[in-house]
Motif scaffolding. Structure first.
Motif, PDB file in Angstrom:
ATOM      1  N   ALA A 161       0.831  -1.209   0.000  1.00 47.80           N
ATOM      2  CA  ALA A 161       0.000   0.000   0.000  1.00 47.80           C
ATOM      3  C   ALA A 161       0.867   1.261   0.000  1.00 47.80           C
ATOM      4  O   ALA A 161       0.527   2.254  -0.666  1.00 47.80           O
ATOM      5  N   GLU A 162       1.966   1.220   0.739  1.00 48.18           N
ATOM      6  CA  GLU A 162       2.856   2.392   0.766  1.00 48.18           C
ATOM      7  C   GLU A 162       3.460   2.646  -0.610  1.00 48.18           C
ATOM      8  O   GLU A 162       3.531   3.796  -1.066  1.00 48.18           O
ATOM      9  N   ARG A 163       3.859   1.575  -1.287  1.00 48.41           N
ATOM     10  CA  ARG A 163       4.380   1.744  -2.658  1.00 48.41           C
ATOM     11  C   ARG A 163       3.263   2.216  -3.587  1.00 48.41           C
ATOM     12  O   ARG A 163       3.482   3.070  -4.456  1.00 48.41           O
ATOM     13  N   GLY A 164       2.083   1.657  -3.410  1.00 48.24           N
ATOM     14  CA  GLY A 164       0.963   2.069  -4.249  1.00 48.24           C
ATOM     15  C   GLY A 164       0.601   3.534  -4.049  1.00 48.24           C
ATOM     16  O   GLY A 164       0.301   4.250  -5.013  1.00 48.24           O
ATOM     17  N   ALA A 165       0.628   3.975  -2.817  1.00 48.63           N
ATOM     18  CA  ALA A 165       0.319   5.383  -2.544  1.00 48.63           C
ATOM     19  C   ALA A 165       1.343   6.295  -3.218  1.00 48.63           C
ATOM     20  O   ALA A 165       0.985   7.294  -3.850  1.00 48.63           O
ATOM     21  N   GLU A 166       2.617   5.941  -3.096  1.00 44.85           N
ATOM     22  CA  GLU A 166       3.660   6.761  -3.727  1.00 44.85           C
ATOM     23  C   GLU A 166       3.504   6.797  -5.242  1.00 44.85           C
ATOM     24  O   GLU A 166       3.870   7.787  -5.897  1.00 44.85           O
ATOM     25  N   SER A 167       2.938   5.733  -5.812  1.00 46.18           N
ATOM     26  CA  SER A 167       2.762   5.680  -7.265  1.00 46.18           C
ATOM     27  C   SER A 167       1.750   6.701  -7.759  1.00 46.18           C
ATOM     28  O   SER A 167       1.673   6.961  -8.974  1.00 46.18           O
ATOM     29  N   THR A 168       0.958   7.292  -6.859  1.00 42.53           N
ATOM     30  CA  THR A 168      -0.032   8.285  -7.291  1.00 42.53           C
ATOM     31  C   THR A 168       0.595   9.651  -7.569  1.00 42.53           C
ATOM     32  O   THR A 168      -0.043  10.490  -8.218  1.00 42.53           O
ATOM     33  N   VAL A 169       1.820   9.870  -7.084  1.00 45.50           N
ATOM     34  CA  VAL A 169       2.425  11.205  -7.210  1.00 45.50           C
ATOM     35  C   VAL A 169       2.500  11.689  -8.665  1.00 45.50           C
ATOM     36  O   VAL A 169       2.105  12.825  -8.971  1.00 45.50           O
ATOM     37  N   PRO A 170       2.973  10.877  -9.612  1.00 47.19           N
ATOM     38  CA  PRO A 170       3.093  11.397 -10.989  1.00 47.19           C
ATOM     39  C   PRO A 170       1.794  11.315 -11.804  1.00 47.19           C
ATOM     40  O   PRO A 170       1.794  11.696 -12.981  1.00 47.19           O
ATOM     41  N   LEU A 171       0.715  10.831 -11.192  1.00 47.89           N
ATOM     42  CA  LEU A 171      -0.510  10.590 -11.960  1.00 47.89           C
ATOM     43  C   LEU A 171      -1.378  11.841 -12.111  1.00 47.89           C
ATOM     44  O   LEU A 171      -1.397  12.707 -11.233  1.00 47.89           O
ATOM     45  N   VAL A 172      -2.106  11.903 -13.215  1.00 47.56           N
ATOM     46  CA  VAL A 172      -3.205  12.856 -13.387  1.00 47.56           C
ATOM     47  C   VAL A 172      -4.452  12.206 -12.808  1.00 47.56           C
ATOM     48  O   VAL A 172      -4.762  11.057 -13.122  1.00 47.56           O
ATOM     49  N   ALA A 173      -5.158  12.915 -11.950  1.00 49.53           N
ATOM     50  CA  ALA A 173      -6.347  12.335 -11.311  1.00 49.53           C
ATOM     51  C   ALA A 173      -7.494  12.205 -12.317  1.00 49.53           C
ATOM     52  O   ALA A 173      -7.737  13.104 -13.118  1.00 49.53           O
ATOM     53  N   ARG A 174      -8.175  11.050 -12.230  1.00 49.36           N
ATOM     54  CA  ARG A 174      -9.336  10.833 -13.105  1.00 49.36           C
ATOM     55  C   ARG A 174     -10.629  10.688 -12.304  1.00 49.36           C
ATOM     56  O   ARG A 174     -11.687  10.459 -12.885  1.00 49.36           O
ATOM     57  N   LYS A 175     -10.535  10.776 -10.986  1.00 51.78           N
ATOM     58  CA  LYS A 175     -11.718  10.676 -10.134  1.00 51.78           C
ATOM     59  C   LYS A 175     -11.650  11.746  -9.046  1.00 51.78           C
ATOM     60  O   LYS A 175     -10.567  12.192  -8.667  1.00 51.78           O
ATOM     61  N   GLY A 176     -12.798  12.110  -8.523  1.00 49.08           N
ATOM     62  CA  GLY A 176     -12.852  13.023  -7.385  1.00 49.08           C
ATOM     63  C   GLY A 176     -12.537  14.457  -7.756  1.00 49.08           C
ATOM     64  O   GLY A 176     -12.348  14.817  -8.924  1.00 49.08           O
ATOM     65  N   ARG A 177     -12.467  15.276  -6.699  1.00 51.19           N
ATOM     66  CA  ARG A 177     -12.236  16.704  -6.900  1.00 51.19           C
ATOM     67  C   ARG A 177     -10.907  16.988  -7.587  1.00 51.19           C
ATOM     68  O   ARG A 177     -10.779  17.961  -8.346  1.00 51.19           O
ATOM     69  N   ALA A 178      -9.899  16.144  -7.323  1.00 51.93           N
ATOM     70  CA  ALA A 178      -8.587  16.358  -7.940  1.00 51.93           C
ATOM     71  C   ALA A 178      -8.644  16.251  -9.455  1.00 51.93           C
ATOM     72  O   ALA A 178      -7.780  16.802 -10.152  1.00 51.93           O
ATOM     73  N   SER A 179      -9.649  15.544  -9.975  1.00 51.58           N
ATOM     74  CA  SER A 179      -9.739  15.397 -11.432  1.00 51.58           C
ATOM     75  C   SER A 179     -10.006  16.732 -12.113  1.00 51.58           C
ATOM     76  O   SER A 179      -9.726  16.897 -13.297  1.00 51.58           O
ATOM     77  N   TYR A 180     -10.541  17.712 -11.368  1.00 53.68           N
ATOM     78  CA  TYR A 180     -10.807  19.030 -11.953  1.00 53.68           C
ATOM     79  C   TYR A 180      -9.498  19.776 -12.252  1.00 53.68           C
ATOM     80  O   TYR A 180      -9.501  20.732 -13.026  1.00 53.68           O
TER      81      TYR A 180
END
Length: 208
Positions: A161-180
């Motif tokens: 989970a810790e590795r998975g969480a870190e993998s979100t850093v370079p991503l463009v959000a496609r869900k939720g408020r961050a997707s805006y």
């Protein structure tokens, strides 16, 4: 050693302490790409769970998980309450009325929680959500069942989970408020993925 209702309750108290310790971090992360209430909402929700456990610990692990689910759904605002609540509710259903949970049951509960979160939020890996942390955690937990104990399963889940969480850093959000935010979300750790990794690390620590 398996998990009794008392041990599951202690694990949730550990989760509440970790959420309280990281409240400000989660608030900051959510302010960067969301509405800033993730840390406060989770802290309030798990404090309410502990308050109910202090009054009475239900008889089975499944009942403890169900108490957590209903409390989080009723006290945590935003998307986190329904998502975490659904995850706990599905985990409770998966373990049923068992009096004690072994490694396989814990891994099964995590898988059920993931299925509930995905069904509720419609997110997939790569969307920059808690699913990016929970999905690899479930895979690692399942792989650790053979020859492992509850602590080993939860340790494997927490590390993944810790590795998975870190993998979100370079991503463009496609869900939720961050997707805006589009590309402006790149470079930021997803607060839901971070809180998922914190919860699993707290559960793993409690199981040792």
């Amino acid at each position: 050693m398996g998990c009794t209702a008392e041990r599951v309750a202690e694990a949730l108290r550990a989760v509440a302490r970790v959420v309280a310790e990281h409240r400000d971090e989660l608030v900051r992360l959510d302010r960067e790409i969301g509405d800033g209430d993730h840390g406060e909402n989770l802290n309030r929700g798990f404090a309410a769970v502990v308050s109910k456990l202090d009054a009475e610990v239900p008889a089975t692990p499944g009942a403890v998980l169900k108490l957590a689910a209903t409390t989080l759904i009723s006290t945590v605002g935003g998307a986190a309450g329904p998502l975490y609540g659904t995850g706990f509710l599905r985990a409770a259903a998966a373990v049923g009325d068992a009096g004690e949970l072994d490694a396989a049951a814990v891994a099964g509960a995590l898988r059920a929680a993931l299925e509930g979160v995905v069904a509720r939020g419609k997110a997939v890996v790569g969307d920059k959500t808690m699913v990016d942390a929970l999905t690899p955690a479930v895979g690692a937990a399942s792989a650790a069942v053979a020859g492992g104990d509850v602590a080993g399963v939860l340790d494997a889940a927490a590390e993944a989970a810790e590795r998975g969480a870190e993998s979100t850093v370079p991503l463009v959000a496609r869900k939720g408020r961050a997707s805006y935010l589009g590309e402006r979300a790149v470079g930021h750790l997803d607060p839901g993925a971070r809180s998922t990794s914190l919860l699993l690390r707290a559960l793993a620590g409690s199981a040792r």
